[in-house]
Design a protein around this motif. Structure first.
Motif, PDB file in Angstrom:
ATOM      1  N   ARG A 223      -5.054   6.372   3.315  1.00 33.33           N
ATOM      2  CA  ARG A 223      -4.924   4.911   3.357  1.00 33.33           C
ATOM      3  C   ARG A 223      -3.522   4.480   2.938  1.00 33.33           C
ATOM      4  NH1 ARG A 223      -8.492   0.771  -0.383  1.00 33.33           N
ATOM      5  NH2 ARG A 223      -7.445  -1.155   0.235  1.00 33.33           N
ATOM      6  N   ILE A 224      -2.975   5.106   1.918  1.00 29.31           N
ATOM      7  CA  ILE A 224      -1.631   4.772   1.435  1.00 29.31           C
ATOM      8  C   ILE A 224      -0.589   5.070   2.510  1.00 29.31           C
ATOM      9  CG2 ILE A 224       0.152   5.401  -0.245  1.00 29.31           C
ATOM     10  CD1 ILE A 224      -2.167   5.949  -2.229  1.00 29.31           C
ATOM     11  N   LEU A 225      -0.704   6.228   3.153  1.00 28.12           N
ATOM     12  CA  LEU A 225       0.267   6.610   4.185  1.00 28.12           C
ATOM     13  C   LEU A 225       0.168   5.697   5.393  1.00 28.12           C
ATOM     14  CD1 LEU A 225       0.071  10.523   4.063  1.00 28.12           C
ATOM     15  CD2 LEU A 225       1.542   8.976   2.769  1.00 28.12           C
ATOM     16  N   ASP A 226      -1.059   5.358   5.800  1.00 23.38           N
ATOM     17  CA  ASP A 226      -1.235   4.462   6.950  1.00 23.38           C
ATOM     18  C   ASP A 226      -0.649   3.080   6.660  1.00 23.38           C
ATOM     19  OD1 ASP A 226      -2.475   6.440   8.357  1.00 23.38           O
ATOM     20  OD2 ASP A 226      -4.519   5.722   7.990  1.00 23.38           O
ATOM     21  N   THR A 227      -0.846   2.575   5.444  1.00 24.68           N
ATOM     22  CA  THR A 227      -0.270   1.281   5.061  1.00 24.68           C
ATOM     23  C   THR A 227       1.249   1.350   5.093  1.00 24.68           C
ATOM     24  OG1 THR A 227      -2.163   0.766   3.650  1.00 24.68           O
ATOM     25  CG2 THR A 227      -0.129  -0.452   3.230  1.00 24.68           C
ATOM     26  N   THR A 228       1.810   2.450   4.612  1.00 25.44           N
ATOM     27  CA  THR A 228       3.267   2.615   4.561  1.00 25.44           C
ATOM     28  C   THR A 228       3.876   2.543   5.952  1.00 25.44           C
ATOM     29  OG1 THR A 228       3.097   3.974   2.551  1.00 25.44           O
ATOM     30  CG2 THR A 228       5.132   4.143   3.829  1.00 25.44           C
TER      31      THR A 228
END
Length: 574
Positions: A170-175
């Motif tokens: 989720r963090i990588l996709d948001t980034t």
């Protein structure tokens, strides 16, 4: 609609493009002449006489727009709003031009997004150049401030998400999604390396018109040789134009298949190693990357590294927790199994105790109820012989003697059986045993003939054990070697080997030997190689020896051939 290059002195990086939207050719010519007098900048003038033409030319992204308030097809304020609605013109400086000094129009123009407001007929050469220069610089400053603010918000958003969430995907996709939005670019990926420097995009945000490279395994043959050390040192790769001719050919070929025209690559370092890359692909056109954009990616790469490290720690802790739970479950299961085993052992122990009690009772019966009648019969036979005296016939006397012999043999069998049943059932104290002294005691008790030669190895040890049991083993083996020897001048050798956990004793004789087919038979209870009536042997001695040796944790073996002597070997724990 036409484009007019001015003849001002051209200086490197000092060129500007100004779009003039005005239906008065005379006014447009004045603005051109005024700007031509600027010695600091050169200008290209884009001319549009209608609003529609102006909207079309605005796609060329000019540095500033001079917009007439009164146009044939548009109200100036309406066109101002429409121009500002285009994302690529959001920060473009627009100066509104009007033939009347109306403050109401001026306020509406500024509120609508105009950078400045000039009144026709009052415009001077110096005033126009100042207004254009000030509008461009102010708009650039505002754009930079807003960009910095957006960058800080984006970094804060990613940082907070890292703190609040352990979901790395989720963090990588948001980034990647937020970076693409912020940079107004075509593709952003987070790329993870394999050990051979191939890898795959594990997170991607891409514009609909371009291909996705998510999860594709990508291998660049030039990477390991040309770029690994570059990225390991934390260096950034900035490519504004893929077709500049300055790049490695295989690198260009690899990026071309993904429609890339410009890219920006920042390494993601983890534990001083190169984990992966944060990559921006601009596919529509070449692009000159700004320092603020590079700095943003550097900061985000650091945050991504923190998120990865945090996620790996969490996964490690989760694995350790699961392993601990698994072990606890296994321990509980083991405890349950142990309780069941203990319950079964207790039951077996109770059964064993009961059997021992029954065996003790049997022993008592044998020793009392069987041996007593045998003694009585022996006594009666003796009394009969004594009472009759000389009247007893020779044949009768011989039969009475045979009867007493059989009774003695039966009593020996009963005693042997009792001895066999007691092996391992009686508690015997551990004591120090000098084996050489023990052997001397046994040999003296057996009283072999003076011609019989018994040789004891001088290496006999002193050990800790149950003396009476070891004595019984040696006594049986030596007694058999003497008793069953075919000569009175026989020889017995007693030797020992010191093994790691035990001693290995051997008793060898030069007697008649035992045929191989009888080797197992001699250790069975009540088994003898001669008729039980021709020998006083009960066939229990070697069975007792085997049982004692095995109960004490050892083993006994036999080596023998007919007419080649016999060798018994047994081990005894230290």
């Amino acid at each position: 609609m036409k484009t007019v290059p001015l003849k001002s002195v051209m200086r490197q990086n000092q060129h500007r493009i100004v779009l003039v939207i005005d239906d008065s050719l005379e006014d447009t010519e004045i603005y051109r002449r005024y700007l031509e007098q600027d010695n600091k900048y050169s200008y290209t003038i884009l001319e549009a006489e209608t609003g529609e033409e102006g909207l079309e030319l605005s796609q060329k992204k000019p540095d500033a727009i001079l917009l007439d308030f009164m146009l044939p097809d548009f109200d100036g304020l309406e066109l101002l709003v429409e121009l500002k609605a285009k994302y690529y013109l959001k920060h473009l400086p627009i100066i509104l031009l009007t033939g009347h000094g109306d403050e109401t129009i001026a306020v509406k123009a500024i509120k609508g997004g105009a950078q400045d407001y000039l009144v026709k007929g009052r415009i001077t050469s110096e005033g126009l150049r100042f207004a254009v220069d000030n509008a461009i610089k102010t708009a650039a400053l505002q754009a930079k401030i807003e960009q910095q603010s957006q960058r800080e918000r984006l970094i804060l958003q990613i940082t907070q998400q890292i703190r609040q969430s352990l979901q790395l995907d989720r963090i990588l996709d948001t980034t990647v999604s937020e970076v693409r939005k912020f940079l107004q670019t075509d593709r952003v990926v987070i790329f993870r390396f394999n050990k051979d420097w191939s890898g795959a995009a594990i997170s991607e945000s891409v514009a609909p018109e371009y291909i996705s490279i998510l999860s594709q395994n990508i291998y660049d043959p030039c990477f390991g040789k040309n770029y690994v050390q570059h990225y390991k040192q934390g260096r950034i790769r900035i490519v504004s134009d893929l077709d500049s001719g300055k790049l490695n050919k295989c690198y260009v070929n690899m990026l071309t298949q993904f429609q890339v025209k410009a890219n920006l690559v920042v390494p993601i370092l983890l534990d001083e190693g190169l984990w992966g890359l944060l990559i921006v692909h601009h596919c529509s056109t070449k692009r000159k990357w700004q320092q603020i954009e590079v700095e943003l990616l550097e900061q985000l790469a650091t945050q991504v590294s923190i998120a990865i490290h945090q996620a790996e720690l969490y996964n490690q802790l989760e694995q350790e927790l699961n392993e601990r739970k698994r072990k606890e479950a296994a321990l509980l299961e083991s405890e349950d199994n142990l309780r069941q085993i203990n319950s079964r052992l207790l039951k077996i122990t109770n059964q064993y105790k009961l059997q021992n009690q029954e065996l003790d009772q049997f022993t008592y019966i044998v020793s009392h109820d069987l041996k007593a009648p045998l003694r009585a019969i022996a006594n009666i036979s003796t009394w009969i012989e004594e009472d009759l005296g000389q009247q007893v016939e020779t044949e009768t006397k011989k039969n009475l003697s045979m009867l007493r012999s059989r009774l003695n043999h039966m009593q020996s069998l009963i005693n042997g059986l009792l001895d066999y049943s007691r092996v391992g059932r009686t508690q015997i104290a551990i004591e120090t045993i000098p084996v050489a002294d023990l052997l001397d005691e046994i040999i003296n008790s057996l009283q072999p003939s003076s011609d019989f030669n018994i040789v004891i190895s001088p290496q006999m040890p002193t050990l800790q054990g149950r003396k009476i049991l070891l004595q019984q083993v040696f006594a049986n083996l030596l007694s058999n070697a003497i008793k069953h020897h075919d000569r009175s001048d026989g020889k017995i050798e007693i030797s020992v080997k010191d093994l790691e956990t035990c001693y290995e004793f051997s008793i060898s004789d030069d007697g008649p030997g035992i045929a191989p087919e009888y080797h197992n038979k001699v250790f069975a209870i009540f088994q003898t190689l001669e008729s039980k009536y021709k020998s006083d042997s009960t066939g229990i001695g070697l069975a007792i020896v085997k049982k004692i040796v095995e109960n004490e944790g050892g083993k006994i073996t036999l080596e023998s051939q007919l007419n080649q002597g016999t060798k018994f070997t047994f081990t005894w724990l230290k």
